[in-house]
Design a protein around this motif. Sequence first.
Motif: not given
Length: 704
Positions: A481-483, A498-506, A576-577
Amino acid sequence: MKIYDQKHIKNVVFVGAHNSGKTTLAETMLFEADLINRRGSVENKNTVSDYHEIEHEKGNSVFATPLHTEWRNYKINIIDTPGLDDFIGEVISSIRVADTILTIINGQQGVEVGTEIIWNYIDKYRKPTIFVINQIDHPAFNFEESLKSISNLVGNNAVQIQYPVKIDGAQCIIDVLKMRMYKFPAEGGKPEKLEIPDDQKEKAEFLHNELVEKAAENDEELMELFFEKGSLDENEMRKGIKAGMLNHELFPVFCMSALSDMGSGRLMGFIDNVAPAAADLGSEQSTEGADIVPEKDGNTALFVFKTVHQPNLGQLTFFKVKRGEVKLNDKLVNSRTGETEVLNQLFIMDGKERIAVARLTVGDIGATLKLKDTETNDTLFQPGSEVTIKPIKYPQPRYHKAISAINNKDEEKLSEALKKIHSQDPTVEISYSKEGRQLIVSCQGELHLAMVEWILLNIYGVEVSFQKPKIAFRETIQRSANANYRHKKQSGGSGQFAQVHMKIEPWHEDIPEPEGFNIRGKEEIDLPWGGKLVFYNCIVGGAIDQRYLPSIMKGILEVMEEGPLTGSYCRDVRVMVYDGKMHSVDSNDISFKIAGAHAFKEAFLNANPKLLEPTVELTVKVPEETVGNVMTDLQSRRAIIQGIESDHNYQVLKCIAPEAELFGYSTDLRSLTQGRATFKASFSGYQPVPANIQNELVNLEVEH
């Protein structure tokens, strides 16, 4: 007091099921040896061994109690143990220092559950064992069934030394070792020694010959004598019986009435003449692999097998002299701590009575007071002769409850009291669940816990309450998922941005590196609660300064410590940032920590989050006739049965079960099997929680 050598010291531990008559027998033996003037009784709460207030209140033994008696130039150290398996720790520590086990059988019931459980430990340590069928004068006494139950327990190595008969209304015991009949007066006590009646001679001769053969089997010289003469004399039989007991291949069976004092003198004589002494058991190996030879002239070594904390007296330490001699004011070194302890006092204990002595020799059991830092399982040795005696291995706890003081001011007092209770009884374990924020007391069962509660209230003055322990769930994700999250706060002067874009995975072992990212850095964090967080720096073009990345990761870890679903720890996620924004004036560490935390939480909730529950490897030993009910119960607890093995008259079930479903299992299993089943549980791992249960837990968390 007379000092006995190791050949004339017999350490005998009384074991058996609840109400088999152990305490009454101990009282009778002390009376027979003229160490007490009158016999007390459990009902009147005046026996030497059951002297604790809790034992008077509960009406049964709770602690193992050392006593001693002297009989025909021998010293017999007796340890009277509890019969309820909730107090099995007291039994195991006593078995560990015994030379001979006296297993008392209730002649109305035969071998009971408690006896079966204790036998497993006797068999493990291969201790010489005598069986005593008690209550021969009770109307419901059944010798043949009791004898059969002993044979079912130990096989055909159970050999009769005696059997009971009634002659003209008088209670008699026929002894096939001595080939005599003992006829007791109606009130018990000293018997007449008579010839065996004609109508009993054939049976007595048959059992005598059986005993001769069994005695001869255990010694090559005796076997040759037996073939040569066709028989053995009494002394030769004694030698063979002792050899069989030491080989754990012959178990003499006696009968008596402890309550009416019928047969106790003959039993004590057998303990003197035949039962192995401390010197007969030979050497044992230390943890360093050296032999500890039980010799008087060796360097002193003591093994601490029991600790008691008594109000207004302090710590009482019980030990067995494993080598050499211990004398008053000896200075001995503790092998665990390296500290020197001074034995300013030496005692022999008879219940609560302390008899001061100047020295104790190898094989003897004694006690001392107020050692600085010595606990159960410690070794004390003579300086310059370092040795560590192998510790007692106690069973794992089966019953767990969260505990708290009703008055918050007593929390520190509770903690100190629980430490002393654990010191006195290592089968009571104390731990703190950081995630559940609960103090957990773990023990053997409900009765064991009731004993802990009684001691806390009556000895230490702490009133407590018990709660169900919280289950240590874990949270993870099942897809990516992305956020992105922008944190902006302006309150005059420098703000926060501050602004942060990241993706998370199992994450899982051997997962390939993420695709489509320019990976500039990677950090793998082994989480304290298990699992991993893998953090990737994928920032290009300086969108976020490198110095803010640790703050982003710190925000992520804070969320993982209190998971978004139920507040449980998160595990096995990679992040992943890859983009973001900063401000030259308003950006700072706290801003990126907040933005990282919010972005991670949003992504986590969108990544099909999954709750994991702890599971245990459960091994249940069940009587064959109750295995169906136990399996049905296990399946109702979501257990997966992985295998079944046979073990004599038992079935051993091996399965994986959710920890959440095992609360109260000890009590339910006891009910299903009339107390005959046992189980062991050890942590296995984490497995996904079924969807319906996850929804219930999440909804419950939302309500709170």
